[in-house]
Design an enzyme around this catalytic site. Structure first.
Site, PDB file in Angstrom:
ATOM      1  CG  HIS A   1      -0.393   0.031   2.523  1.00  0.00           C
ATOM      2  ND1 HIS A   1       0.124  -1.093   3.128  1.00  0.00           N
ATOM      3  CD2 HIS A   1      -0.220   1.043   3.404  1.00  0.00           C
ATOM      4  CE1 HIS A   1       0.567  -0.776   4.332  1.00  0.00           C
ATOM      5  NE2 HIS A   1       0.385   0.519   4.521  1.00  0.00           N
TER       6      HIS A   1
ATOM      7  CG  HIS B   1       0.864   5.147   4.645  1.00  0.00           C
ATOM      8  ND1 HIS B   1      -0.178   5.489   5.466  1.00  0.00           N
ATOM      9  CD2 HIS B   1       1.086   3.838   4.851  1.00  0.00           C
ATOM     10  CE1 HIS B   1      -0.569   4.426   6.130  1.00  0.00           C
ATOM     11  NE2 HIS B   1       0.185   3.408   5.772  1.00  0.00           N
TER      12      HIS B   1
ATOM     13  CE1 TYR C   1      -0.009   4.625  11.566  1.00  0.00           C
ATOM     14  CE2 TYR C   1      -0.369   5.676   9.437  1.00  0.00           C
ATOM     15  CZ  TYR C   1      -0.575   4.620  10.303  1.00  0.00           C
ATOM     16  OH  TYR C   1      -1.322   3.557   9.900  1.00  0.00           O
TER      17      TYR C   1
END
Length: 163
Positions: A81, A83, A145
């Protein structure tokens, strides 16, 4: 409004808009700060092909974002994925910019890598949809994060091995 009051207003407005905590962008008649945390995945979360493309995709995403007057401020390409922390001007909808990035990057990948892999599906590389969250004053936390997402995923996978 007299010149003295107008200069004072501009000074106060500038200090209020461009305070120490923000880096504002500007359009012809507005100051803005529109940042979003976006996550999206390749179709079927195909890891093997994606690993080979990780280094190349970062530059492709940045170039496509700049074509929509947007900037990728932070990003991390995970094996399954993506981010990104992206700044998008208010004249564009988030869906418009993310759709453009996903669509054009899939076409680019099909042209560059499509002939090398027989089962490469090109325009269908990315799954439909994405996650988006607005970023306010917690930008620093979101950046951390994104930076440490891979280590966190590895830590969770290790914990799952012992259960």
């Amino acid at each position: 409004m007299s010149g003295h009051y107008l200069r004072s207003f501009r000074a106060v407005y500038t200090d209020a808009v461009k305070g120490p905590l923000t880096e504002n962008e500007s359009l012809s008649h507005s100051k803005w700060e529109c940042k979003y945390h976006v996550v999206f995945i390749p179709k079927c979360r195909r890891r093997t092909l994606y690993r080979a493309l990780r280094k190349h995709l970062g530059e492709v995403f940045r170039r496509l974002a700049s074509q929509k007057e947007s900037r990728i401020l932070e990003g991390h390409l995970m094996p399954d994925h993506v981010h990104m922390l992206i700044s998008i001007p208010p004249k564009y909808a988030v869906s418009q910019v993310i759709g453009y990035i996903k669509g054009k990057s899939a076409i680019h990948l099909a042209r560059v890598y499509g002939e090398k892999k027989r089962n490469f599906v090109g325009q269908h590389f990315w799954a439909r949809g994405y996650f988006v969250s607005t970023v306010g004053r917690d930008e620093r936390m979101i950046r951390e994060y994104i930076r440490h997402q891979e280590q966190e995923d590895q830590r969770i996978e290790q914990m799952n091995l012992w259960q």
